[in-house]
Design a protein around this motif. Structure first.
Motif, PDB file in Angstrom:
ATOM      1  N   MET A 261       0.914  -1.217  -0.017  1.00  0.00           N
ATOM      2  CA  MET A 261      -0.095  -0.039   0.026  1.00  0.00           C
ATOM      3  C   MET A 261       0.741   1.150   0.117  1.00  0.00           C
ATOM      4  SD  MET A 261      -1.383  -0.275   3.894  1.00  0.00           S
ATOM      5  CE  MET A 261      -0.034  -0.357   5.528  1.00  0.00           C
ATOM      6  N   GLY A 262       0.233   2.277  -0.604  1.00  0.00           N
ATOM      7  CA  GLY A 262       0.931   3.466  -0.558  1.00  0.00           C
ATOM      8  C   GLY A 262       1.028   4.212   0.874  1.00  0.00           C
ATOM      9  N   TYR A 263       2.114   5.048   1.043  1.00  0.00           N
ATOM     10  CA  TYR A 263       2.185   5.730   2.546  1.00  0.00           C
ATOM     11  C   TYR A 263       2.622   7.091   2.139  1.00  0.00           C
ATOM     12  CZ  TYR A 263       7.019   4.126   1.894  1.00  0.00           C
ATOM     13  OH  TYR A 263       8.120   4.089   1.437  1.00  0.00           O
ATOM     14  N   GLU A 264       2.349   7.946   2.963  1.00  0.00           N
ATOM     15  CA  GLU A 264       2.852   9.200   3.214  1.00  0.00           C
ATOM     16  C   GLU A 264       4.467   9.547   2.840  1.00  0.00           C
ATOM     17  OE1 GLU A 264       2.017  13.682   5.348  1.00  0.00           O
ATOM     18  OE2 GLU A 264       1.378  11.562   6.262  1.00  0.00           O
ATOM     19  N   ASN A 265       4.575  10.505   2.037  1.00  0.00           N
ATOM     20  CA  ASN A 265       5.987  10.814   1.753  1.00  0.00           C
ATOM     21  C   ASN A 265       6.895   9.490   1.178  1.00  0.00           C
ATOM     22  OD1 ASN A 265       5.724  13.595   2.566  1.00  0.00           O
ATOM     23  ND2 ASN A 265       6.039  12.828   4.425  1.00  0.00           N
ATOM     24  N   ALA A 266       5.940   8.629   0.660  1.00  0.00           N
ATOM     25  CA  ALA A 266       6.727   7.326   0.037  1.00  0.00           C
ATOM     26  C   ALA A 266       7.999   7.517  -0.867  1.00  0.00           C
ATOM     27  CB  ALA A 266       5.978   6.403  -0.619  1.00  0.00           C
ATOM     28  N   PHE A 267       7.719   8.612  -1.891  1.00  0.00           N
ATOM     29  CA  PHE A 267       8.822   8.730  -2.785  1.00  0.00           C
ATOM     30  C   PHE A 267      10.072   9.618  -2.244  1.00  0.00           C
ATOM     31  CE2 PHE A 267       5.415   9.015  -6.278  1.00  0.00           C
ATOM     32  CZ  PHE A 267       5.694   7.691  -6.714  1.00  0.00           C
ATOM     33  N   GLN A 268       9.738  10.399  -1.177  1.00  0.00           N
ATOM     34  CA  GLN A 268      10.781  11.027  -0.704  1.00  0.00           C
ATOM     35  C   GLN A 268      11.677  10.289   0.481  1.00  0.00           C
ATOM     36  OE1 GLN A 268      11.851  14.381  -1.250  1.00  0.00           O
ATOM     37  NE2 GLN A 268      13.718  13.559  -0.405  1.00  0.00           N
ATOM     38  N   SER A 269      11.165   9.548   1.094  1.00  0.00           N
ATOM     39  CA  SER A 269      11.739   8.681   1.999  1.00  0.00           C
ATOM     40  C   SER A 269      12.556   7.611   1.393  1.00  0.00           C
ATOM     41  CB  SER A 269      10.672   7.912   3.068  1.00  0.00           C
ATOM     42  OG  SER A 269       9.771   7.040   2.422  1.00  0.00           O
ATOM     43  N   THR A 270      11.888   7.059   0.249  1.00  0.00           N
ATOM     44  CA  THR A 270      12.713   6.057  -0.618  1.00  0.00           C
ATOM     45  C   THR A 270      14.002   6.654  -1.225  1.00  0.00           C
ATOM     46  OG1 THR A 270      10.766   4.824  -1.184  1.00  0.00           O
ATOM     47  CG2 THR A 270      12.514   4.424  -2.654  1.00  0.00           C
ATOM     48  N   LEU A 271      13.865   8.050  -1.678  1.00  0.00           N
ATOM     49  CA  LEU A 271      14.659   8.860  -2.326  1.00  0.00           C
ATOM     50  C   LEU A 271      15.899   8.999  -1.323  1.00  0.00           C
ATOM     51  CD1 LEU A 271      16.001   9.886  -4.535  1.00  0.00           C
ATOM     52  CD2 LEU A 271      14.623  12.078  -4.246  1.00  0.00           C
ATOM     53  N   ASP A 272      15.531   9.402  -0.131  1.00  0.00           N
ATOM     54  CA  ASP A 272      16.445   9.500   0.989  1.00  0.00           C
ATOM     55  C   ASP A 272      17.219   8.485   1.373  1.00  0.00           C
ATOM     56  OD1 ASP A 272      15.569  12.308   0.954  1.00  0.00           O
ATOM     57  OD2 ASP A 272      14.262  12.081   2.905  1.00  0.00           O
ATOM     58  N   GLU A 273      16.585   7.274   1.318  1.00  0.00           N
ATOM     59  CA  GLU A 273      17.384   6.076   1.744  1.00  0.00           C
ATOM     60  C   GLU A 273      18.189   5.692   0.851  1.00  0.00           C
ATOM     61  OE1 GLU A 273      14.134   3.362   2.907  1.00  0.00           O
ATOM     62  OE2 GLU A 273      13.562   4.630   4.672  1.00  0.00           O
ATOM     63  N   HIS A 274      18.039   6.017  -0.303  1.00  0.00           N
ATOM     64  CA  HIS A 274      18.857   5.434  -1.494  1.00  0.00           C
ATOM     65  C   HIS A 274      19.959   6.365  -1.408  1.00  0.00           C
ATOM     66  CE1 HIS A 274      15.498   3.130  -3.136  1.00  0.00           C
ATOM     67  NE2 HIS A 274      16.470   2.347  -3.803  1.00  0.00           N
ATOM     68  N   ALA A 275      19.932   7.857  -1.151  1.00  0.00           N
ATOM     69  CA  ALA A 275      20.998   8.687  -1.284  1.00  0.00           C
ATOM     70  C   ALA A 275      22.083   8.182  -0.042  1.00  0.00           C
ATOM     71  CB  ALA A 275      20.323   9.715  -0.939  1.00  0.00           C
ATOM     72  N   ALA A 276      21.321   7.742   1.120  1.00  0.00           N
ATOM     73  CA  ALA A 276      22.233   7.284   2.165  1.00  0.00           C
ATOM     74  C   ALA A 276      23.124   6.204   1.828  1.00  0.00           C
ATOM     75  CB  ALA A 276      21.239   6.985   3.357  1.00  0.00           C
ATOM     76  N   VAL A 277      22.595   5.350   1.079  1.00  0.00           N
ATOM     77  CA  VAL A 277      23.235   4.082   0.556  1.00  0.00           C
ATOM     78  C   VAL A 277      24.500   4.894  -0.446  1.00  0.00           C
ATOM     79  CG1 VAL A 277      23.427   2.046  -0.973  1.00  0.00           C
ATOM     80  CG2 VAL A 277      21.383   2.409   0.660  1.00  0.00           C
ATOM     81  N   ALA A 278      24.171   5.370  -1.188  1.00  0.00           N
ATOM     82  CA  ALA A 278      25.105   6.078  -2.315  1.00  0.00           C
ATOM     83  C   ALA A 278      26.007   6.903  -1.550  1.00  0.00           C
ATOM     84  CB  ALA A 278      24.411   7.221  -3.258  1.00  0.00           C
ATOM     85  N   ASP A 279      25.903   7.779  -0.536  1.00  0.00           N
ATOM     86  CA  ASP A 279      26.826   8.441   0.112  1.00  0.00           C
ATOM     87  C   ASP A 279      27.717   7.534   0.693  1.00  0.00           C
ATOM     88  OD1 ASP A 279      27.670  11.145   1.366  1.00  0.00           O
ATOM     89  OD2 ASP A 279      27.005  10.083   3.311  1.00  0.00           O
ATOM     90  N   ALA A 280      27.392   6.538   1.315  1.00  0.00           N
ATOM     91  CA  ALA A 280      28.173   5.685   2.239  1.00  0.00           C
ATOM     92  C   ALA A 280      29.158   5.018   1.144  1.00  0.00           C
ATOM     93  CB  ALA A 280      27.425   4.452   2.939  1.00  0.00           C
TER      94      ALA A 280
END
Length: 250
Positions: free
Chosen positions: A196-215
């Motif tokens: 199911m969809g959830y609030e700020n789904a795109f932004q939270s997903t993007l932030d988590e991928h950015a954390a992986v890329a940064d590491a």
């Protein structure tokens, strides 16, 4: 050992272009859903041949396919028994799809998430340890495509998949890549996995991928592993449907 019953109660047959495929597919589903239980004997060739409307040769070939998938054990003089689930080849496309499609409790997707999180976190760490400038550019490009498509759901999801597959490829762990890719791509075919969809789904997903890329960019192995595992597990928990509750009187 459970003896085969005198009468066999099968669900209505499904039509298929290739009867052998239909036989294997139906038997896989019967085993995966527990309609044919562990240690239970499959009906003899005759009744199976009559039920499916195919020759005994097709039945023998189908049983051989089931044996290759680890679903049954064929023993001379004893017949064909359903194997315990721990023996099943759960990476087999037909078996994995049947498991996911028939799992109302979502337990198989919970398990898949744990396995996938462990494998992909290890691959993210491996990439962080020895990534080249060119490989880092590929990850940053995959992340940039996600940023550019975050308001287009289909394109964003496709970019999300590309990001994960790129990390897998660049980890150089071919065994982990092969297993994780099979699990991931088959899960993507299920509506239950998308949840199911959830609030700020795109932004939270993007932030988590950015954390992986940064590491990975900082070559911080521990952070890359932690960020990838956190993303996979937490994103599943956010979108996971609550399984239907059974009536205690049922």
């Amino acid at each position: 050992m459970t003896a085969a019953p005198d009468k066999f109660a099968f669900p209505p047959r499904r039509r298929a272009e290739r009867l052998s495929v239909a036989v294997v597919s139906e038997l896989v589903e019967l085993i995966v859903t527990g309609q044919l239980t562990e240690n239970e004997l499959l009906p003899p060739e005759g009744p199976l041949s009559e039920h499916f409307g195919v020759s005994r040769t097709v039945i023998r070939e189908s049983v051989k396919r089931l044996e290759e998938k680890g679903l049954v054990i064929v023993t001379q003089g004893r017949g064909t028994q359903v194997a315990r689930s721990g023996s099943w080849n759960m990476l087999d496309p037909l078996v994995l799809s049947a498991l996911i499609d028939n799992d109302e409790s979502l337990g198989i997707l919970d398990e898949l998430t744990i396995v996938r999180g462990s494998l992909e976190s290890a691959m993210a760490g491996a990439m962080a340890a020895r990534r080249t400038p060119e490989e880092l550019t590929r990850i940053e490009h995959a992340l940039q495509v996600m940023r550019e498509t975050q308001h287009e759901s289909d394109s964003f999801r496709q970019a999300d998949v590309v990001f994960h597959l790129t990390v897998m490829e660049l980890s150089r762990n071919h065994l982990a890549e092969n297993i994780a890719k099979r699990l991931y791509l088959h899960a993507l075919e299920s509506n239950r996995f998308h949840g199911m969809g959830y609030e700020n789904a795109f932004q939270s997903t993007l932030d988590e991928h950015a954390a992986v890329a940064d590491a990975i960019a900082r070559q911080d192995v521990a952070a890359a592993e932690q960020s990838m595992r956190h993303h996979i597990v937490s994103s599943w928990q956010r979108r996971r449907f609550e399984p239907p509750r059974k009536d205690p009187d049922d």
